[in-house]
Design a protein around this motif. Sequence first.
Motif, PDB file in Angstrom:
ATOM      1  N   GLU A  10     -43.117  -9.318 -27.375  1.00 18.78           N
ATOM      2  CA  GLU A  10     -43.668  -9.073 -26.032  1.00 18.78           C
ATOM      3  C   GLU A  10     -42.931  -7.930 -25.332  1.00 18.78           C
ATOM      4  OE1 GLU A  10     -46.486  -9.982 -24.535  1.00 18.78           O
ATOM      5  OE2 GLU A  10     -46.762 -10.768 -26.554  1.00 18.78           O
ATOM      6  N   CYS A  11     -41.639  -7.833 -25.593  1.00 21.24           N
ATOM      7  CA  CYS A  11     -40.847  -6.762 -24.988  1.00 21.24           C
ATOM      8  C   CYS A  11     -41.328  -5.403 -25.500  1.00 21.24           C
ATOM      9  CB  CYS A  11     -39.369  -6.994 -25.315  1.00 21.24           C
ATOM     10  SG  CYS A  11     -38.283  -5.815 -24.539  1.00 21.24           S
ATOM     11  N   PHE A  12     -41.599  -5.314 -26.803  1.00 21.65           N
ATOM     12  CA  PHE A  12     -42.153  -4.062 -27.345  1.00 21.65           C
ATOM     13  C   PHE A  12     -43.520  -3.763 -26.718  1.00 21.65           C
ATOM     14  CE2 PHE A  12     -39.839  -1.922 -30.759  1.00 21.65           C
ATOM     15  CZ  PHE A  12     -38.757  -2.760 -30.925  1.00 21.65           C
ATOM     16  N   ARG A  13     -44.340  -4.805 -26.612  1.00 22.92           N
ATOM     17  CA  ARG A  13     -45.671  -4.596 -26.017  1.00 22.92           C
ATOM     18  C   ARG A  13     -45.534  -4.114 -24.579  1.00 22.92           C
ATOM     19  NH1 ARG A  13     -49.941  -7.167 -28.992  1.00 22.92           N
ATOM     20  NH2 ARG A  13     -49.377  -9.170 -29.874  1.00 22.92           N
ATOM     21  N   ASN A  14     -44.547  -4.680 -23.863  1.00 19.97           N
ATOM     22  CA  ASN A  14     -44.377  -4.292 -22.457  1.00 19.97           C
ATOM     23  C   ASN A  14     -43.878  -2.854 -22.347  1.00 19.97           C
ATOM     24  OD1 ASN A  14     -44.702  -4.983 -19.758  1.00 19.97           O
ATOM     25  ND2 ASN A  14     -42.523  -5.494 -19.539  1.00 19.97           N
ATOM     26  N   ALA A  15     -43.011  -2.458 -23.283  1.00 14.39           N
ATOM     27  CA  ALA A  15     -42.565  -1.061 -23.290  1.00 14.39           C
ATOM     28  C   ALA A  15     -43.765  -0.143 -23.513  1.00 14.39           C
ATOM     29  CB  ALA A  15     -41.522  -0.852 -24.378  1.00 14.39           C
ATOM     30  N   ALA A  16     -44.587  -0.480 -24.529  1.00 16.20           N
ATOM     31  CA  ALA A  16     -45.751   0.363 -24.850  1.00 16.20           C
ATOM     32  C   ALA A  16     -46.715   0.453 -23.664  1.00 16.20           C
ATOM     33  CB  ALA A  16     -46.459  -0.205 -26.078  1.00 16.20           C
ATOM     34  N   ARG A  17     -46.862  -0.669 -22.947  1.00 13.87           N
ATOM     35  CA  ARG A  17     -47.754  -0.734 -21.785  1.00 13.87           C
ATOM     36  C   ARG A  17     -47.363   0.293 -20.718  1.00 13.87           C
ATOM     37  NH1 ARG A  17     -47.001  -6.261 -20.686  1.00 13.87           N
ATOM     38  NH2 ARG A  17     -48.729  -6.679 -22.098  1.00 13.87           N
ATOM     39  N   HIS A  18     -46.058   0.563 -20.603  1.00 16.30           N
ATOM     40  CA  HIS A  18     -45.587   1.469 -19.544  1.00 16.30           C
ATOM     41  C   HIS A  18     -45.555   2.935 -19.976  1.00 16.30           C
ATOM     42  CE1 HIS A  18     -44.065  -2.349 -17.820  1.00 16.30           C
ATOM     43  NE2 HIS A  18     -44.240  -1.727 -16.676  1.00 16.30           N
ATOM     44  N   LEU A  19     -45.749   3.198 -21.274  1.00 16.07           N
ATOM     45  CA  LEU A  19     -45.607   4.572 -21.762  1.00 16.07           C
ATOM     46  C   LEU A  19     -46.924   5.325 -21.680  1.00 16.07           C
ATOM     47  CD1 LEU A  19     -43.440   3.987 -24.982  1.00 16.07           C
ATOM     48  CD2 LEU A  19     -42.706   5.114 -22.850  1.00 16.07           C
ATOM     49  N   GLY A  20     -46.818   6.614 -21.322  1.00  9.84           N
ATOM     50  CA  GLY A  20     -47.956   7.494 -21.453  1.00  9.84           C
ATOM     51  C   GLY A  20     -48.062   7.954 -22.906  1.00  9.84           C
ATOM     52  N   PRO A  21     -49.188   8.639 -23.262  1.00  7.86           N
ATOM     53  CA  PRO A  21     -49.336   9.156 -24.627  1.00  7.86           C
ATOM     54  C   PRO A  21     -48.151  10.047 -24.993  1.00  7.86           C
ATOM     55  CG  PRO A  21     -51.371   9.405 -23.381  1.00  7.86           C
ATOM     56  CD  PRO A  21     -50.334   8.956 -22.395  1.00  7.86           C
ATOM     57  N   GLY A  22     -47.596   9.835 -26.184  1.00  8.89           N
ATOM     58  CA  GLY A  22     -46.442  10.633 -26.616  1.00  8.89           C
ATOM     59  C   GLY A  22     -45.117  10.118 -26.073  1.00  8.89           C
ATOM     60  N   GLY A  23     -45.164   9.078 -25.235  1.00  8.12           N
ATOM     61  CA  GLY A  23     -43.936   8.525 -24.644  1.00  8.12           C
ATOM     62  C   GLY A  23     -43.128   7.756 -25.677  1.00  8.12           C
ATOM     63  N   ARG A  24     -41.856   7.543 -25.363  1.00  5.64           N
ATOM     64  CA  ARG A  24     -40.937   6.960 -26.350  1.00  5.64           C
ATOM     65  C   ARG A  24     -40.232   5.709 -25.829  1.00  5.64           C
ATOM     66  NH1 ARG A  24     -40.733  12.812 -26.965  1.00  5.64           N
ATOM     67  NH2 ARG A  24     -40.945  13.293 -29.180  1.00  5.64           N
ATOM     68  N   PHE A  25     -39.991   4.791 -26.766  1.00 10.57           N
ATOM     69  CA  PHE A  25     -39.199   3.583 -26.499  1.00 10.57           C
ATOM     70  C   PHE A  25     -37.925   3.691 -27.333  1.00 10.57           C
ATOM     71  CE2 PHE A  25     -38.923  -1.287 -27.204  1.00 10.57           C
ATOM     72  CZ  PHE A  25     -38.126  -1.449 -26.075  1.00 10.57           C
ATOM     73  N   VAL A  26     -36.778   3.568 -26.660  1.00 12.74           N
ATOM     74  CA  VAL A  26     -35.476   3.712 -27.325  1.00 12.74           C
ATOM     75  C   VAL A  26     -34.707   2.396 -27.223  1.00 12.74           C
ATOM     76  CG1 VAL A  26     -33.246   4.895 -27.249  1.00 12.74           C
ATOM     77  CG2 VAL A  26     -35.347   6.175 -26.818  1.00 12.74           C
ATOM     78  N   ILE A  27     -34.168   1.965 -28.351  1.00  7.72           N
ATOM     79  CA  ILE A  27     -33.311   0.771 -28.372  1.00  7.72           C
ATOM     80  C   ILE A  27     -31.971   1.121 -29.003  1.00  7.72           C
ATOM     81  CG2 ILE A  27     -32.974  -1.389 -29.664  1.00  7.72           C
ATOM     82  CD1 ILE A  27     -35.672  -2.293 -28.872  1.00  7.72           C
ATOM     83  N   GLU A  28     -30.892   0.637 -28.376  1.00  2.41           N
ATOM     84  CA  GLU A  28     -29.536   0.704 -28.961  1.00  2.41           C
ATOM     85  C   GLU A  28     -29.149  -0.730 -29.329  1.00  2.41           C
ATOM     86  OE1 GLU A  28     -26.376   1.110 -26.121  1.00  2.41           O
ATOM     87  OE2 GLU A  28     -25.057   2.124 -27.547  1.00  2.41           O
ATOM     88  N   LEU A  29     -28.829  -0.934 -30.601  1.00  3.36           N
ATOM     89  CA  LEU A  29     -28.593  -2.310 -31.047  1.00  3.36           C
ATOM     90  C   LEU A  29     -27.621  -2.332 -32.219  1.00  3.36           C
ATOM     91  CD1 LEU A  29     -29.470  -5.330 -30.834  1.00  3.36           C
ATOM     92  CD2 LEU A  29     -31.279  -4.791 -32.477  1.00  3.36           C
ATOM     93  N   GLY A  30     -26.762  -3.331 -32.233  1.00  2.00           N
ATOM     94  CA  GLY A  30     -25.862  -3.535 -33.367  1.00  2.00           C
ATOM     95  C   GLY A  30     -26.627  -4.004 -34.601  1.00  2.00           C
ATOM     96  N   VAL A  31     -26.154  -3.598 -35.768  1.00  3.05           N
ATOM     97  CA  VAL A  31     -26.687  -4.142 -37.022  1.00  3.05           C
ATOM     98  C   VAL A  31     -26.129  -5.565 -37.161  1.00  3.05           C
ATOM     99  CG1 VAL A  31     -26.639  -3.888 -39.539  1.00  3.05           C
ATOM    100  CG2 VAL A  31     -26.845  -1.848 -38.072  1.00  3.05           C
ATOM    101  N   PRO A  32     -26.973  -6.538 -37.504  1.00  4.60           N
ATOM    102  CA  PRO A  32     -26.452  -7.909 -37.650  1.00  4.60           C
ATOM    103  C   PRO A  32     -25.226  -7.923 -38.567  1.00  4.60           C
ATOM    104  CG  PRO A  32     -28.849  -7.919 -37.780  1.00  4.60           C
ATOM    105  CD  PRO A  32     -28.436  -6.467 -37.752  1.00  4.60           C
ATOM    106  N   PRO A  33     -24.159  -8.638 -38.168  1.00  4.65           N
ATOM    107  CA  PRO A  33     -22.862  -8.502 -38.849  1.00  4.65           C
ATOM    108  C   PRO A  33     -22.727  -9.360 -40.105  1.00  4.65           C
ATOM    109  CG  PRO A  33     -22.649  -9.989 -36.988  1.00  4.65           C
ATOM    110  CD  PRO A  33     -24.089  -9.542 -36.993  1.00  4.65           C
ATOM    111  N   LEU A  34     -23.835  -9.551 -40.836  1.00  3.52           N
ATOM    112  CA  LEU A  34     -23.795 -10.529 -41.930  1.00  3.52           C
ATOM    113  C   LEU A  34     -22.976 -10.060 -43.128  1.00  3.52           C
ATOM    114  CD1 LEU A  34     -27.278 -12.247 -41.958  1.00  3.52           C
ATOM    115  CD2 LEU A  34     -25.314 -12.552 -40.476  1.00  3.52           C
ATOM    116  N   ARG A  35     -22.782  -8.735 -43.261  1.00  2.00           N
ATOM    117  CA  ARG A  35     -21.936  -8.267 -44.364  1.00  2.00           C
ATOM    118  C   ARG A  35     -20.486  -8.719 -44.178  1.00  2.00           C
ATOM    119  NH1 ARG A  35     -22.234  -2.103 -45.023  1.00  2.00           N
ATOM    120  NH2 ARG A  35     -21.606  -2.402 -47.177  1.00  2.00           N
TER     121      ARG A  35
END
Length: 236
Positions: free
Chosen positions: A114-139
């Motif tokens: 839903e969060c991705f859908r909400n980001a897309a809802r707010h973007l104009g054509p060509g707009g971008r969604f950026v996420i900063e996230l840690g890689v899961p630490p399973l290694r």
Amino acid sequence: MADRYDTEEHAISSPAALAPALGFLTELAGEGRALEFAIGTGRVGVPLRRRGVPVTGIELSEHMAAVLRRKVDEETLPVVIGDMATTVVPGEFSLVYLVYNTISNLLTQDEQVECFRNAARHLGPGGRFVIELGVPPLRFLPPGQVAVPFDVSEDHLGFDTVDVVEQTLVSHHFTRDGGEGPYRRGHSRHRYVWPAELDLMARIAGLDLERRVGDWDGSSFTGDSVKHVSVWRKPV
Ligand SMILES: C[S@@+](CC[C@H](N)C(=O)[O-])C[C@H]1O[C@@H](n2cnc3c(N)ncnc32)[C@H](O)[C@@H]1O
């Protein structure tokens, strides 16, 4: 937490530490407007606004937003109190961004989609969604080990306990000030998520992966990366 946030996160809040992220986001915003999901105390949003990018924020916590409001007025940087997965703000944006691992604060796959859908809802054509996230630490979690330490320093002991069946983790923090006194105990719950799953969420929301790097400085994302900065684009 809100009153201590800026002090405790000072290492990632200095102008030098923020410069690569601000440069990255300013370039992507272009001439358009930026929307920060989970803007918090404005650690990123306020200096981005000072660079000339019009920024709007969505934030769940009134306490965090109140700290932001001490730095900048509503007209300069409007903030709507609500859930980033569902809250809609007026206008169209060239950039929506969600930093510092905060997609993982949504504890189910459905909420993250839903969060991705909400980001897309707010973007104009060509707009971008950026996420900063840690890689899961399973290694770092061999069989039989229950916790992964991520910081062992004078004033902070931090470790994650991981539930690989539920795909969730709890980050535990023991924090004190100035190398003395009792530790304060805190924890936060997260649903960890792999880059590939994020890409599928993006596709469900009608966004295409444009770029994935290992950090804001544009360094390569590799098998040893502990985090990533990912950019999805809404088709023109
Ligand atoms: C780690 S802080 C990041 C704040 C800010 N983006 C930064 O980089 O400093 C996480 C923030 O996400 C907010 N938050 C958590 N879940 C949220 C949700 N569902 N919708 C909006 N904000 C949320 C919290 O209140 C908190 O301010």
